[in-house]
Design an enzyme around this catalytic site. Structure first.
Site, PDB file in Angstrom:
ATOM      1  N   SER A  36      35.411  26.805 -26.104  1.00 15.26           N
ATOM      2  CA  SER A  36      35.638  25.871 -24.998  1.00 15.26           C
ATOM      3  C   SER A  36      37.058  25.313 -24.941  1.00 15.26           C
ATOM      4  O   SER A  36      37.491  24.865 -23.876  1.00 15.26           O
ATOM      5  CB  SER A  36      34.639  24.715 -25.087  1.00 15.26           C
ATOM      6  OG  SER A  36      33.326  25.167 -24.879  1.00 15.26           O
ATOM      7  N   THR A  68      36.798  20.280 -23.482  1.00 18.41           N
ATOM      8  CA  THR A  68      37.078  20.330 -22.048  1.00 18.41           C
ATOM      9  C   THR A  68      37.843  19.109 -21.559  1.00 18.41           C
ATOM     10  O   THR A  68      38.919  19.254 -20.957  1.00 18.41           O
ATOM     11  CB  THR A  68      35.780  20.530 -21.249  1.00 18.41           C
ATOM     12  OG1 THR A  68      35.166  21.757 -21.660  1.00 18.41           O
ATOM     13  CG2 THR A  68      36.054  20.578 -19.761  1.00 18.41           C
ATOM     14  N   GLU A  85      26.285  -0.379 -30.589  1.00 15.10           N
ATOM     15  CA  GLU A  85      24.865  -0.117 -30.355  1.00 15.10           C
ATOM     16  C   GLU A  85      24.083   0.128 -31.634  1.00 15.10           C
ATOM     17  O   GLU A  85      22.886  -0.194 -31.712  1.00 15.10           O
ATOM     18  CB  GLU A  85      24.747   1.101 -29.422  1.00 15.10           C
ATOM     19  CG  GLU A  85      23.350   1.403 -28.948  1.00 15.10           C
ATOM     20  CD  GLU A  85      23.327   2.526 -27.918  1.00 15.10           C
ATOM     21  OE1 GLU A  85      22.229   2.868 -27.443  1.00 15.10           O
ATOM     22  OE2 GLU A  85      24.410   3.067 -27.597  1.00 15.10           O
ATOM     23  N   GLU A 141      32.346  17.202 -16.448  1.00 14.30           N
ATOM     24  CA  GLU A 141      31.797  18.216 -17.344  1.00 14.30           C
ATOM     25  C   GLU A 141      30.348  17.929 -17.715  1.00 14.30           C
ATOM     26  O   GLU A 141      30.022  16.853 -18.217  1.00 14.30           O
ATOM     27  CB  GLU A 141      32.615  18.292 -18.639  1.00 14.30           C
ATOM     28  CG  GLU A 141      32.100  19.392 -19.577  1.00 14.30           C
ATOM     29  CD  GLU A 141      32.537  19.219 -21.025  1.00 14.30           C
ATOM     30  OE1 GLU A 141      32.528  20.227 -21.748  1.00 14.30           O
ATOM     31  OE2 GLU A 141      32.876  18.089 -21.425  1.00 14.30           O
ATOM     32  N   ASP A 167      32.991  27.491 -18.541  1.00 12.54           N
ATOM     33  CA  ASP A 167      34.058  27.943 -19.423  1.00 12.54           C
ATOM     34  C   ASP A 167      33.703  29.264 -20.093  1.00 12.54           C
ATOM     35  O   ASP A 167      34.552  30.097 -20.375  1.00 12.54           O
ATOM     36  CB  ASP A 167      34.391  26.877 -20.458  1.00 12.54           C
ATOM     37  CG  ASP A 167      33.160  26.273 -21.125  1.00 12.54           C
ATOM     38  OD1 ASP A 167      32.027  26.660 -20.776  1.00 12.54           O
ATOM     39  OD2 ASP A 167      33.326  25.393 -21.991  1.00 12.54           O
ATOM     40  N   HIS A 168      32.425  29.465 -20.343  1.00 10.65           N
ATOM     41  CA  HIS A 168      31.939  30.687 -20.990  1.00 10.65           C
ATOM     42  C   HIS A 168      30.435  30.765 -20.810  1.00 10.65           C
ATOM     43  O   HIS A 168      29.808  29.835 -20.270  1.00 10.65           O
ATOM     44  CB  HIS A 168      32.282  30.691 -22.489  1.00 10.65           C
ATOM     45  CG  HIS A 168      31.815  29.451 -23.185  1.00 10.65           C
ATOM     46  ND1 HIS A 168      30.488  29.223 -23.498  1.00 10.65           N
ATOM     47  CD2 HIS A 168      32.487  28.344 -23.611  1.00 10.65           C
ATOM     48  CE1 HIS A 168      30.363  28.043 -24.076  1.00 10.65           C
ATOM     49  NE2 HIS A 168      31.567  27.481 -24.150  1.00 10.65           N
ATOM     50  N   HIS A 208      28.386  31.852 -28.182  1.00  6.32           N
ATOM     51  CA  HIS A 208      28.792  32.053 -26.794  1.00  6.32           C
ATOM     52  C   HIS A 208      28.598  33.512 -26.394  1.00  6.32           C
ATOM     53  O   HIS A 208      28.539  34.403 -27.242  1.00  6.32           O
ATOM     54  CB  HIS A 208      30.254  31.690 -26.613  1.00  6.32           C
ATOM     55  CG  HIS A 208      30.543  30.242 -26.842  1.00  6.32           C
ATOM     56  ND1 HIS A 208      31.821  29.739 -26.945  1.00  6.32           N
ATOM     57  CD2 HIS A 208      29.713  29.173 -26.993  1.00  6.32           C
ATOM     58  CE1 HIS A 208      31.774  28.435 -27.137  1.00  6.32           C
ATOM     59  NE2 HIS A 208      30.506  28.063 -27.181  1.00  6.32           N
TER      60      HIS A 208
END
Length: 591
Positions: free
Chosen positions: A111, A174, A236, A333, A379-380, A474
């Protein structure tokens, strides 16, 4: 117009509910359906050559074509349809192409290298971010002089606003490619830097975000722990410590920086604070909703403090950005699509596809195709397949060909429609290793798990894989590009992934190529005799000058002839006077 027609067709398909089985048996059904698509396709030939005031790129991380198809079916089935005939919102965009995803040194890329390609326009090496291919992985020294700038940076330099939205951490590959330069994409915080990196002055990605934050009007995602000191705990999760070793509180530093620059900043970390943001009075917005990545959409409701959906973040980002009359650039994204696949969990991945598609619909609702280019791509891909002989409408997560009547393979065991070529679902048994990955349990002589009594539609079920890996990999095939708005027709065939960045620059008139800007809409103008005039006005002025010069040349030519004639007549008179003869009648008066 063409996008509106596609949206109308999509709306009709939604309100019509389940498919009409009897109607589909008639040839006229498919003829009418094709006619509607043909009308939309013909209308799409009316090219939109406007300048893109705004550019929004939606990046489905790991969203290969098989994932798009499976996501389409799931979205339809969630609406009570069979699913196959459904159209995702992204599929209604009128222009489509394919993107080649290899990187400079890898057949199947990651990525970071792919993000550098479609956001910066340069193919780089595996695992490197925002740098060219001269940079060596994990080597800080090699990055010097090899950084490349993104479309976000070019947009900011052109006076536009810029934003980043992600369901991962904002320091991830990304989003990181929009502002950072690193030889290792996993240098999220300073605790991740190598000794060589520290010695040669490389900075972690979180620090680079802070330093580049002047350019970013809105950033929404996860990644809190990389922004605050390790001696502090998370907002949190009070039992979880933050991770910065340099003692810097980048969130507080961001607030101070924005305030000193004259902006009204707002930092939020939960759903209520996010919902309460007053867009009109907020100049800069930073939302970090988790220490690391945000929740999968299917699990978002489990967050005690609440998280906004990707559609809600997209809406808020557009509201923030559209205050700039010069336009904006926005990256959105859907990053956890990829993470679900890596875990071998199609349920989590595909539900994130649906959530991602809802964000695209929200962006289309809030913008105009006349001035906003919208791109949807990946991206892939992943080694994720849809196979078997499933009947129409079979549960996309179910056994094939029919959940209620599965057919066994040669080993006398049923199998699912969705399968991975590799990954943690090898034999159906796994454990979570120290890296947080689902590592398959491999038993000597063991065979494929019998799925007869297994609920393959459960949210935690891992699809079976052919090869055991703790993280599914990927895929290397091309991925889709969907586009609408100004200059979207430039996506038309099979492109290098790096081409995407150049189309965004060209369409929006940022960066070095300003050819598209030279038109009468006053975006492209010419300095002429101290004044700024449009190109068409300049053309008209030149035409008038040309005609004037022709007329002037003719007049000068006639005057020269008259002067020559008069000169000849004067000479004749002088000659006759000297000789004592009467002069002849002037040439011009002779019959």
């Amino acid at each position: 117009m063409y996008l509106l027609l596609y949206q109308v067709l999509l709306f009709i398909s939604i309100v019509s509910g389940k498919r009409d089985i009897e109607a589909e048996k008639k040839p006229s059904f498919w003829k009418d359906n094709a006619k509607k698509e043909l009308e939309a396709a013909l209308d799409a030939q009316r090219l939109n050559t406007n300048v893109a005031k705004n550019v929004i790129i939606f990046l489905g991380d790991g969203m290969g074509i098989s994932t798009v198809t499976a996501g389409r079916i799931l979205k339809g089935q969630l609406r009570g349809e069979s699913g196959e005939e459904t159209k995702l919102t992204m599929e209604t965009l009128p222009h489509a192409a394919l993107s080649k995803t290899y990187s400079a040194n890898a057949q199947v890329s990651d990525s970071a290298a792919t993000a550098t390609a479609f956001l910066c326009g340069v193919k780089s090496n595996w695992y490197t971010l925002g740098v060219n291919a001269a940079t060596v992985y994990d080597n800080c020294e090699s990055t010097k002089g090899n950084g490349v700038e993104s479309v976000l940076v070019d947009s900011y330099k052109a006076g536009k606003s810029a934003g980043v939205v992600t369901t991962t951490r904002i320091q991830h590959a990304t989003p990181g490619a929009t502002y950072a330069h690193a030889p290792n994409r996993e240098w999220y915080g300073d605790a991740d830097l190598t000794e060589e990196a520290k010695q040669n002055g490389c900075k972690d990605i979180a620090l680079q975000f802070y330093e580049a934050s002047d350019m970013i009007t809105v950033a929404l995602g996860g990644g809190r722990k990389y922004m605050q000191p390790e001696n502090t705990t998370d907002y949190e999760y009070p039992k979880m410590s933050n991770s910065r070793k340099d003692g810097k509180d980048l969130i507080q530093m961001w607030k101070n920086k924005m305030t000193s620059s004259g902006f009204e900043p707002k930092f939020v970390w939960n759903k209520k604070e996010f919902d309460d943001v007053d867009v009109e009075s907020t100049d800069r917005l930073l939302g970090l909703f988790e220490p690391s990545d945000m929740h999968y959409d299917a699990e978002r409701s489990k967050d005690g403090e609440g998280e906004p959906s990707i559609a809600e973040m997209t809406s808020k980002a557009i509201q923030m950005l559209q205050k700039n009359d010069k336009g904006y650039f926005l990256l959105v994204e859907g990053g956890r699509i990829d993470h679900g696949h890596h875990s071998g969990n199609a349920y989590l991945s595909l539900h994130d596809v649906v959530a991602f598609d809802n964000a695209i619909a929200e962006a289309l609702r809030m913008t105009s195709q006349e001035d906003t280019m919208i791109i949807v791509t990946a991206d892939h891909s992943h080694v994720f397949t849809i196979g078997g002989k499933s009947i129409r409408g079979n549960n996309i997560f179910g056994l094939q060909p029919d959940v209620s009547n599965p057919v066994n393979a040669l080993d006398n065991k049923p199998y699912t429609t969705l399968i991975y070529a590799n990954g943690p679902g090898f034999h159906g048994e796994y454990f979570v290793n120290a890296m947080g990955y689902n590592e398959p349990i491999i038993k000597n002589g063991s065979s494929r798990e019998d799925l007869t009594n297994v609920n393959t539609t459960a949210p935690d079920y891992l699809q079976q894989s052919a090869i055991p890996l703790d993280s599914e990999t990927h895929g290397g095939e091309d991925v889709a590009i969907f586009a609408s708005g100004p200059m979207a027709h430039l996506f038309h065939g099979v492109h290098e992934q790096s081409y995407i960045a150049y189309v965004m620059r060209y369409a929006s008139c940022v960066g070095p190529d300003q050819g598209h800007c030279m038109k009468e809409d006053d975006i492209g103008r010419i300095e002429y005799l101290g004044s700024s005039i449009s190109v068409s006005t300049a053309n008209s002025t030149l035409r008038i000058q040309f005609i004037f010069l022709i007329i002037l040349s003719v007049v000068i030519f006639i005057l020269l002839l008259l002067l020559i004639r008069n000169s000849l007549n004067s000479k004749r008179k002088a000659n006759y006077k000297e000789s004592g003869k009467a002069p002849d009648v002037p040439l011009s008066t002779r019959p």
